[in-house]
Design a protein around this motif. Structure first.
Motif, PDB file in Angstrom:
ATOM      1  N   ALA A  23       0.840  -1.206   0.000  1.00 14.60           N
ATOM      2  CA  ALA A  23       0.000   0.000   0.000  1.00 14.60           C
ATOM      3  C   ALA A  23       0.872   1.252   0.000  1.00 14.60           C
ATOM      4  O   ALA A  23       0.562   2.237  -0.676  1.00 14.60           O
ATOM      5  CB  ALA A  23      -0.919  -0.005   1.208  1.00 14.60           C
ATOM      6  N   GLU A  24       1.970   1.227   0.768  1.00 14.94           N
ATOM      7  CA  GLU A  24       2.877   2.374   0.791  1.00 14.94           C
ATOM      8  C   GLU A  24       3.563   2.557  -0.556  1.00 14.94           C
ATOM      9  O   GLU A  24       3.724   3.692  -1.030  1.00 14.94           O
ATOM     10  CB  GLU A  24       3.924   2.198   1.899  1.00 14.94           C
ATOM     11  N   LEU A  25       3.951   1.474  -1.192  1.00 15.60           N
ATOM     12  CA  LEU A  25       4.568   1.565  -2.521  1.00 15.60           C
ATOM     13  C   LEU A  25       3.591   2.129  -3.543  1.00 15.60           C
ATOM     14  O   LEU A  25       3.970   2.925  -4.411  1.00 15.60           O
ATOM     15  CB  LEU A  25       5.080   0.192  -2.966  1.00 15.60           C
ATOM     16  N   GLU A  26       2.332   1.726  -3.440  1.00 17.54           N
ATOM     17  CA  GLU A  26       1.312   2.243  -4.353  1.00 17.54           C
ATOM     18  C   GLU A  26       1.102   3.737  -4.148  1.00 17.54           C
ATOM     19  O   GLU A  26       0.971   4.502  -5.110  1.00 17.54           O
ATOM     20  CB  GLU A  26       0.000   1.495  -4.142  1.00 17.54           C
ATOM     21  N   ALA A  27       1.110   4.176  -2.893  1.00 17.89           N
ATOM     22  CA  ALA A  27       0.959   5.605  -2.592  1.00 17.89           C
ATOM     23  C   ALA A  27       2.136   6.401  -3.146  1.00 17.89           C
ATOM     24  O   ALA A  27       1.966   7.498  -3.689  1.00 17.89           O
ATOM     25  CB  ALA A  27       0.833   5.818  -1.091  1.00 17.89           C
TER      26      ALA A  27
END
Length: 87
Positions: A23-27
């Protein structure tokens, strides 16, 4: 001297392996155009720190500012479009 006792993690949420979550990588991927625009603006400002900005330098800074604003607008519009409407 008191000894420190470590307890095993009871939840997956407590375990941190040092890597960003998916999720952090997607953000980060969503915000990458803004990050690049801000780096370009910072680079333009650093270039003129030790000298008087020329007309070309001023144009480069203005163009970089516009790119930052456009990237922020795009990111905000995507966030608003993706959020549920409040009635």
């Amino acid at each position: 001297m008191k000894s420190i006792i470590t307890l095993p993690a009871t939840s997956e949420a407590l375990v941190f392996d040092g890597e960003p979550s998916p999720a952090e990588l997607e953000a980060i991927d969503r915000e990458m155009p803004l990050i690049r625009a801000e780096v370009e603006l910072l680079d333009a400002r650093i270039t003129v720190l030790d000298r008087t900005p020329s007309q070309l330098d001023a144009h480069r800074i203005r163009r970089a500012r516009r790119r930052v604003l456009a990237a922020r607008r795009e990111l905000t519009n995507r966030a608003v479009a993706g959020s549920p409407e409040v009635a």
